[in-house]
Design an enzyme around this catalytic site. Structure first.
Site, PDB file in Angstrom:
ATOM      1  N   GLU A  85      36.121  51.974  42.545  1.00  0.00           N
ATOM      2  CA  GLU A  85      34.762  52.498  42.450  1.00  0.00           C
ATOM      3  C   GLU A  85      33.858  51.919  43.530  1.00  0.00           C
ATOM      4  OE1 GLU A  85      34.276  51.062  38.303  1.00  0.00           O
ATOM      5  OE2 GLU A  85      32.626  49.891  39.101  1.00  0.00           O
ATOM      6  N   CYS A  98      27.720  49.689  47.936  1.00  0.00           N
ATOM      7  CA  CYS A  98      28.414  48.555  47.343  1.00  0.00           C
ATOM      8  C   CYS A  98      29.881  48.941  47.263  1.00  0.00           C
ATOM      9  CB  CYS A  98      27.838  48.289  45.951  1.00  0.00           C
ATOM     10  SG  CYS A  98      28.755  47.062  45.016  1.00  0.00           S
ATOM     11  N   CYS A 105      40.940  42.385  39.779  1.00  0.00           N
ATOM     12  CA  CYS A 105      40.533  41.062  40.270  1.00  0.00           C
ATOM     13  C   CYS A 105      41.250  40.022  39.428  1.00  0.00           C
ATOM     14  CB  CYS A 105      39.019  40.911  40.109  1.00  0.00           C
ATOM     15  SG  CYS A 105      38.362  39.341  40.726  1.00  0.00           S
ATOM     16  N   CYS A 109      36.194  36.084  35.572  1.00  0.00           N
ATOM     17  CA  CYS A 109      34.833  35.823  35.059  1.00  0.00           C
ATOM     18  C   CYS A 109      34.656  36.531  33.719  1.00  0.00           C
ATOM     19  CB  CYS A 109      33.772  36.294  36.056  1.00  0.00           C
ATOM     20  SG  CYS A 109      33.879  35.433  37.625  1.00  0.00           S
ATOM     21  N   CYS A 112      32.715  40.002  33.280  1.00  0.00           N
ATOM     22  CA  CYS A 112      32.965  41.043  34.285  1.00  0.00           C
ATOM     23  C   CYS A 112      34.100  41.978  33.874  1.00  0.00           C
ATOM     24  CB  CYS A 112      33.276  40.378  35.618  1.00  0.00           C
ATOM     25  SG  CYS A 112      33.597  41.559  36.930  1.00  0.00           S
ATOM     26  N   HIS A 209      25.653  31.432  38.445  1.00  0.00           N
ATOM     27  CA  HIS A 209      25.624  31.765  37.015  1.00  0.00           C
ATOM     28  C   HIS A 209      25.404  30.601  36.048  1.00  0.00           C
ATOM     29  CE1 HIS A 209      26.595  35.638  38.484  1.00  0.00           C
ATOM     30  NE2 HIS A 209      27.896  35.524  38.530  1.00  0.00           N
ATOM     31  N   CYS A 326      30.045  46.035  37.813  1.00  0.00           N
ATOM     32  CA  CYS A 326      31.391  45.940  38.379  1.00  0.00           C
ATOM     33  C   CYS A 326      32.503  46.391  37.445  1.00  0.00           C
ATOM     34  CB  CYS A 326      31.718  44.484  38.670  1.00  0.00           C
ATOM     35  SG  CYS A 326      30.706  43.784  39.909  1.00  0.00           S
TER      36      CYS A 326
HETATM   37  N1  SAH Z   1      33.963  38.549  43.275  1.00  0.00           N
HETATM   38  C1  SAH Z   1      32.642  38.556  43.845  1.00  0.00           C
HETATM   39  C2  SAH Z   1      31.965  39.918  43.749  1.00  0.00           C
HETATM   40  C3  SAH Z   1      31.741  40.287  42.322  1.00  0.00           C
HETATM   41  S1  SAH Z   1      30.515  41.386  41.813  1.00  0.00           S
HETATM   42  C4  SAH Z   1      31.788  37.510  43.154  1.00  0.00           C
HETATM   43  O1  SAH Z   1      32.246  36.917  42.192  1.00  0.00           O
HETATM   44  O2  SAH Z   1      30.683  37.243  43.613  1.00  0.00           O
HETATM   45  C5  SAH Z   1      28.952  40.882  42.255  1.00  0.00           C
HETATM   46  C6  SAH Z   1      28.162  40.097  41.213  1.00  0.00           C
HETATM   47  O3  SAH Z   1      28.020  40.756  39.949  1.00  0.00           O
HETATM   48  C7  SAH Z   1      28.774  38.748  40.941  1.00  0.00           C
HETATM   49  O4  SAH Z   1      27.758  37.785  40.980  1.00  0.00           O
HETATM   50  C8  SAH Z   1      29.308  38.919  39.532  1.00  0.00           C
HETATM   51  O5  SAH Z   1      29.445  37.680  38.886  1.00  0.00           O
HETATM   52  C9  SAH Z   1      28.264  39.825  38.912  1.00  0.00           C
HETATM   53  N2  SAH Z   1      28.684  40.547  37.711  1.00  0.00           N
HETATM   54  C10 SAH Z   1      29.894  41.075  37.416  1.00  0.00           C
HETATM   55  N3  SAH Z   1      29.881  41.685  36.219  1.00  0.00           N
HETATM   56  C11 SAH Z   1      28.627  41.552  35.734  1.00  0.00           C
HETATM   57  C12 SAH Z   1      27.987  41.957  34.526  1.00  0.00           C
HETATM   58  N4  SAH Z   1      28.641  42.630  33.586  1.00  0.00           N
HETATM   59  N5  SAH Z   1      26.674  41.647  34.379  1.00  0.00           N
HETATM   60  C13 SAH Z   1      25.995  40.972  35.326  1.00  0.00           C
HETATM   61  N6  SAH Z   1      26.553  40.545  36.476  1.00  0.00           N
HETATM   62  C14 SAH Z   1      27.854  40.832  36.683  1.00  0.00           C
END
Ligand code: SAH
Length: 348
Positions: A85, A98, A105, A109, A112, A209, A326
């Site tokens: 996506e 984006c 992945c 996290c 996510c 975070h 994401c």
């Molecule tokens: N792997 C990279 C890119 C990830 S996405 C990273 O970890 O930075 C970009 C941002 O969105 C990251 O800060 C990730 O932690 C955050 N993110 C992912 N899912 C989320 C969600 N459900 N709510 C809020 N932030 C989220």
């Protein structure tokens, strides 16, 4: 292919050097999707090229358009059947895309959706470029910013990501400024040090975070491997080398990391750095019971940062009505059409 690789291939075919310039410009600047559109090449060369090579690697399978803000979320099918996506966002300062850097992945996290089924594979530089070019073609508009904040951990697919950025910023092609590109990482120190030395002044965003290792570990398993004592010096080195102000992402989760005390602890942690904090009210996913912070808690958190001289913005929630976070859309699609997500050997 890089410009130099294209030059070498064409030389092997007995073509004149200026052909590389023409073809590179057709692909990256004019972004045609078929060799037949390369009208300043001979018909024979166009036919030879289309027999032995291909230009596009992705096919749009679905687009969702937000009724709230015009954000568009695209699902693309790759040549091997995997689905990724990408998101199109419109801001006052221009259009931003984006993109995903991996299928799935493996960073884990907790909040996510991209990581719930683990990593399938990294994307090639072409598959990343095509997300940008295909959205530009579909929208017929310019792209001014590219953020690597879709599914995947960019620094876990390092070589392809750097190759992608070099192609995107090559002046003989689209020539996007590296300053208009942001790489977001969960914090892999080796990758950050390496990136700092590439001579590419892209913006680095660290997914923080939490204000300390303990709370960070509860949200991000990678924090158990790399403590903040290892990650933050890597970010500082990045700043020293590139002069690019650091960005920190902080997803606010109610009752987990969103109190004023935590905001104060974050200020202490970041103390004195030239940086920007991006507050992201968490987008709840149904597989976890994380709840987004209330408006007041978000405002209070931001206030504490600002009172301590830390520049902070609350990320505008774009495309919330279309599974904006994401990996959410890909996942809901794979739940309804599971066969699409399997890796099909031998292509489509
Ligand atoms: N792997 C990279 C890119 C990830 S996405 C990273 O970890 O930075 C970009 C941002 O969105 C990251 O800060 C990730 O932690 C955050 N993110 C992912 N899912 C989320 C969600 N459900 N709510 C809020 N932030 C989220």
């Amino acid at each position: 292919m890089s410009f130099e690789e294209l030059e070498a291939v064409l030389a092997d075919m007995g073509e004149k050097p200026f052909r590389a310039k023409q073809i590179f410009s057709w692909i990256h600047e004019k972004q045609v999707s078929d060799f037949s559109e390369m009208t300043n090449l001979s018909k024979v060369l166009r036919e030879t090229l289309s027999k032995q090579s291909f230009l596009t690697t992705l096919h749009p399978v679905k687009v969702l358009v937000s009724k709230l803000d015009g954000t568009r979320k695209y699902l693309f099918r790759l040549a091997d059947g995997n689905i990724i996506e990408s998101v199109w966002m419109e801001y006052h300062h221009g259009n931003s895309v984006c993109i995903s850097t991996q299928v799935g992945c493996r960073m884990g996290c907790r909040f996510c959706a991209s990581t719930l089924d683990g990593l399938v594979r990294g994307l090639s530089a072409a598959e990343m470029l095509e997300q940008v070019y295909e959205m530009r073609r579909l929208m017929g508009r310019r792209v001014s910013n590219v953020v690597l904040m879709g599914s995947g951990e960019p620094l876990d697919n390092y070589n392809n990501v750097v190759r992608f950025i070099r192609l995107l910023t090559d002046g003989r092609g689209l020539g996007l400024s590296a300053r208009n590109i942001t790489i977001s990482t969960c914090g892999l120190p080796d990758g950050i040090y390496r990136l700092a030395k590439e001579g590419l002044p892209v913006t680095l965003a660290l997914s923080l975070h939490a204000p300390d290792d303990e709370r960070r570990e509860a949200l991000m398993p990678i924090a158990k491997k790399y403590s903040l004592k290892e990650v933050l010096p890597a970010c500082d080195f990045y700043f020293e080398q590139t002069g690019r102000r650091l960005s920190f992402e902080y997803s606010l989760v109610s009752g987990v990391n969103d109190t004023k005390e935590e905001a104060q602890a974050l200020c202490t942690l970041l103390g004195g750095r030239s940086c920007h904090v991006n507050l992201i009210p968490v987008n709840p996913i149904k597989e976890r019971n994380y709840v987004r912070s209330g408006q007041q808690a978000i405002a209070d958190f931001k206030n504490v940062l600002e009172k301590n001289g830390i520049n902070a913005t609350i990320r505008r929630e774009m495309g919330r009505d279309i599974n904006g976070a994401c990996g959410q859309l890909r996942r809901s699609y794979s739940e309804t059409c599971p066969e699409r997500l399997s890796v099909q050997a031998g292509g489509e």
